[in-house]
Design an enzyme around this catalytic site. Structure first.
Site, PDB file in Angstrom:
ATOM      1  N   HIS A  89     -49.392 -11.320  22.869  1.00  0.00           N
ATOM      2  CA  HIS A  89     -48.220 -11.864  23.240  1.00  0.00           C
ATOM      3  C   HIS A  89     -48.608 -12.465  24.756  1.00  0.00           C
ATOM      4  CE1 HIS A  89     -45.819  -8.934  20.577  1.00  0.00           C
ATOM      5  NE2 HIS A  89     -46.132 -10.128  20.125  1.00  0.00           N
ATOM      6  N   ALA A  90     -48.343 -13.608  24.848  1.00  0.00           N
ATOM      7  CA  ALA A  90     -48.708 -14.485  25.924  1.00  0.00           C
ATOM      8  C   ALA A  90     -48.280 -14.090  27.223  1.00  0.00           C
ATOM      9  CB  ALA A  90     -48.350 -15.838  25.544  1.00  0.00           C
ATOM     10  N   ARG A  91     -46.972 -13.766  27.304  1.00  0.00           N
ATOM     11  CA  ARG A  91     -46.390 -13.572  28.463  1.00  0.00           C
ATOM     12  C   ARG A  91     -46.787 -11.999  29.252  1.00  0.00           C
ATOM     13  NH1 ARG A  91     -40.519 -13.018  25.944  1.00  0.00           N
ATOM     14  NH2 ARG A  91     -40.885 -11.149  24.574  1.00  0.00           N
ATOM     15  N   GLU A  92     -47.533 -11.242  28.423  1.00  0.00           N
ATOM     16  CA  GLU A  92     -48.101  -9.900  28.702  1.00  0.00           C
ATOM     17  C   GLU A  92     -49.105  -9.843  29.504  1.00  0.00           C
ATOM     18  OE1 GLU A  92     -47.570  -7.906  25.117  1.00  0.00           O
ATOM     19  OE2 GLU A  92     -45.460  -8.425  24.753  1.00  0.00           O
ATOM     20  N   ASN A 142     -47.733 -10.668  16.502  1.00  0.00           N
ATOM     21  CA  ASN A 142     -47.752  -9.399  15.944  1.00  0.00           C
ATOM     22  C   ASN A 142     -46.625  -8.959  15.183  1.00  0.00           C
ATOM     23  OD1 ASN A 142     -49.281  -6.692  16.595  1.00  0.00           O
ATOM     24  ND2 ASN A 142     -47.463  -5.966  17.792  1.00  0.00           N
ATOM     25  N   ARG A 143     -46.276 -10.054  14.427  1.00  0.00           N
ATOM     26  CA  ARG A 143     -45.687 -10.193  13.027  1.00  0.00           C
ATOM     27  C   ARG A 143     -46.486 -10.865  11.937  1.00  0.00           C
ATOM     28  NH1 ARG A 143     -43.557  -7.555  16.375  1.00  0.00           N
ATOM     29  NH2 ARG A 143     -41.531  -7.109  17.036  1.00  0.00           N
ATOM     30  N   TYR A 196     -44.224  -4.259  27.916  1.00  0.00           N
ATOM     31  CA  TYR A 196     -44.292  -3.535  29.093  1.00  0.00           C
ATOM     32  C   TYR A 196     -43.290  -2.234  28.349  1.00  0.00           C
ATOM     33  CZ  TYR A 196     -39.293  -5.170  29.807  1.00  0.00           C
ATOM     34  OH  TYR A 196     -38.153  -5.395  29.633  1.00  0.00           O
ATOM     35  N   TYR A 213     -38.643   1.119  17.217  1.00  0.00           N
ATOM     36  CA  TYR A 213     -37.797   0.139  16.521  1.00  0.00           C
ATOM     37  C   TYR A 213     -38.675  -0.394  15.426  1.00  0.00           C
ATOM     38  CZ  TYR A 213     -40.143  -3.364  19.493  1.00  0.00           C
ATOM     39  OH  TYR A 213     -41.243  -4.417  20.154  1.00  0.00           O
ATOM     40  N   GLU A 261     -48.360  -0.012  25.323  1.00  0.00           N
ATOM     41  CA  GLU A 261     -47.192  -0.863  26.368  1.00  0.00           C
ATOM     42  C   GLU A 261     -47.533  -0.582  27.751  1.00  0.00           C
ATOM     43  OE1 GLU A 261     -45.598  -3.354  25.113  1.00  0.00           O
ATOM     44  OE2 GLU A 261     -45.303  -2.741  22.903  1.00  0.00           O
TER      45      GLU A 261
HETATM   46  O1  0X9 Z   1     -42.725  -5.739  19.057  1.00  0.00           O
HETATM   47  C1  0X9 Z   1     -44.016  -5.860  19.366  1.00  0.00           C
HETATM   48  O2  0X9 Z   1     -44.581  -6.567  18.936  1.00  0.00           O
HETATM   49  C2  0X9 Z   1     -44.514  -4.785  20.197  1.00  0.00           C
HETATM   50  N1  0X9 Z   1     -43.740  -4.602  21.647  1.00  0.00           N
HETATM   51  S1  0X9 Z   1     -43.698  -5.815  22.623  1.00  0.00           S
HETATM   52  O3  0X9 Z   1     -42.632  -5.678  23.647  1.00  0.00           O
HETATM   53  N2  0X9 Z   1     -45.171  -5.931  23.460  1.00  0.00           N
HETATM   54  O4  0X9 Z   1     -43.417  -7.194  21.902  1.00  0.00           O
HETATM   55  C3  0X9 Z   1     -44.665  -3.441  19.847  1.00  0.00           C
HETATM   56  C4  0X9 Z   1     -45.380  -3.192  18.206  1.00  0.00           C
HETATM   57  C5  0X9 Z   1     -45.493  -2.021  17.925  1.00  0.00           C
HETATM   58  N3  0X9 Z   1     -46.157  -1.923  16.571  1.00  0.00           N
HETATM   59  C6  0X9 Z   1     -45.320  -2.354  15.455  1.00  0.00           C
HETATM   60  N4  0X9 Z   1     -44.196  -2.570  15.447  1.00  0.00           N
HETATM   61  N5  0X9 Z   1     -46.170  -2.647  14.402  1.00  0.00           N
HETATM   62 ZN    ZN Z   2     -46.434  -7.332  23.088  1.00  0.00          ZN
END
Ligand code: 0X9
Ligand code: ZN
Length: 431
Positions: free
Chosen positions: A182-185, A253-254, A309, A359, A382
């Site tokens: 994730h770019a902004r992290e 991450n999706r 975060y 979530y 995180e």
């Molecule tokens: O939503 C995400 O990709 C992650 N949080 S973030 O705020 N850095 O974007 C959490 C990912 C947790 N893992 C999965 N849901 N598989």
């Molecule tokens: Zn992230």
């Protein structure tokens, strides 16, 4: 002349749409909603509210994992009232925090000035500075460090896996860490680089005895550089591939090919946050991480994906909150040990739970590592709390060493369970 006219008219059209000299997040507000009841959590899990809040006007920066843990939303001037009403109607305390103040402009000026600066361990570095530092490290620490070229990002930035080992032929268990999908992290790549720094400079450190480390410090360099390019793009999250007319980027991450798309994703290529991509592994960046995992799936015993975060340490499953892996107690207990180590070093403890209980969101690298590659310990970490994505650079010198203690605990525990000593004691038992 005609071409010139078309250009000017086009430019005026653009100005009319977004406002010339304006930034996407100008006048946006960060609202912090604090649930203090289970019913509040239920309400918040339904966000964003389709129909009420049009796409692009609201970005959920962080979700609550339980009561008293905030949900942070960035809202446009148009949707701010709606959102406040939503919170008030449901009886939830809501705190207003202006996000784009002058401090943020100052931050931009600093990063611009530092665009060409050399690598700093306690800093936010450019991708080029990171790359040069690693290229140099390969020669300075040739006995420990190897760089394995993995390929190129969408915008053709070269990516290399940093392999740190005292004895690459020993077949040691591997700890694989990646950061910056994730770019902004920004704090995540800095953490990854700090781990590299410690592994190669701590003489006599035990973390390299009987263990190998693979580290990919910036999984999404195109997005990372995009967030560094201007104040208006500081909150970009996705990759930078072209996904539709005028729309860019996939949420890396999706995008992993395990239970792809079943929960917590958007199918809209123009969604700024959670677009899962046209198909699993559509992005070269996620393909490269997958390839690393699959090539050494038998030896990688721990995978940690660094994010920001909120100071959470979460484990599979991420795609659902309805079930847990059979080994969840082991995942949970290792995470708590790591959290304790960080706390004992003066850092903030982590909130430990399964990602899906926080979530549900499918297509994450943690689920792929665990569910598809068979890596027995897999986490998303995180980093930091209290500053959202713009974590002050000045604090890095304090928190990175504290967090590193967590990685030492990871190393000790992985060695205990999978290291040579544990293997030989197993052999003597089975003899
Ligand atoms: O939503 C995400 O990709 C992650 N949080 S973030 O705020 N850095 O974007 C959490 C990912 C947790 N893992 C999965 N849901 N598989
Ligand atoms: Zn992230």
């Amino acid at each position: 002349m005609a071409k010139c006219l078309v250009f000017v008219i086009g430019l005026l059209g653009l100005c009319w749409q977004v406002g010339c000299g304006q930034h996407k997040y100008d006048n946006y507000t960060l609202l912090r909603i604090i649930p203090n009841h289970d019913q509040h959590l239920q309400k918040l899990s339904e966000l964003p509210l389709d129909g009420e809040i049009s796409h692009g006007e609201v970005e959920i920066l962080k979700r609550s994992y339980g009561v008293n843990d905030s949900t942070d939303v960035l809202v446009s001037p148009n949707s701010k009232k709606l959102f406040e009403q939503f919170a008030v109607k449901n009886g939830m305390p809501v705190v207003t925090k202006h996000y784009y103040g002058r401090s943020f402009e100052a931050l931009e000026r600093v990063s611009r000035r530092r665009l060409r600066e050399a690598f700093r361990v306690y800093g936010y570095n450019s991708f080029d500075a990171i790359k040069s530092y690693l290229d140099d490290l390969k020669f300075r620490k040739a006995d420990l460090v190897r760089l394995q070229p993995l390929g190129y990002s969408y915008q053709r930035r070269p990516m290399s896996l940093v392999k740190i080992s005292k004895d690459p032929s020993a077949g040691n268990p591997i700890i694989f860490i990646d950061a910056g999908i994730h770019a902004r992290e920004w704090v995540a790549p800095s953490m990854a680089m700090y781990i590299i720094h410690r592994l190669v400079t701590d003489s006599g450190a035990r973390e390299l005895d009987g263990l190998d480390w693979y580290i990919l410090p910036v999984v999404n360099p195109d997005g990372y550089e995009y967030t560094r390019s201007s104040r208006s793009q500081r909150l970009w999250r996705k990759t930078r591939s072209k996904t539709a007319r005028d729309c860019y980027g996939v949420d890396g991450n999706r995008n992993y090919g395990f239970k792809w798309g079943v929960s917590g994703v958007s199918n809209n290529p123009c969604d700024r946050e959670t677009y899962a991509g046209p198909k699993p592994f559509s992005e070269p960046e996620t393909q490269m991480v997958r390839n690393v995992m699959m090539a050494d799936r038998d030896r990688i015993k721990l995978y940690v994906s660094l994010h920001a975060y909120g100071q959470y340490l979460v484990y599979p499953w991420g795609y659902t909150g309805g079930s847990l892996p059979t080994s969840w107690r082991k995942l949970d207990s290792l995470a708590r040990k790591v959290s304790n180590a960080v706390q004992n070093a003066g850092g903030q403890p982590f909130k430990v739970l399964s990602a899906g209980q926080w979530y549900p969101a499918a297509g994450g690298s943690d689920d792929f590592a665990f569910g598809a590659a068979g890596i027995p310990y897999s986490y998303t970490m995180e980093l930091t709390d209290g500053y959202e994505f713009v974590y002050p650079e000045n604090n890095l010198a304090t928190i990175l060493p504290q967090l590193y203690e967590g990685f030492r605990t990871f190393a000790e525990e992985i060695k205990k369970e999978f290291g040579f000593a544990s293997r030989s004691s197993l052999r003597s038992i089975t003899k």
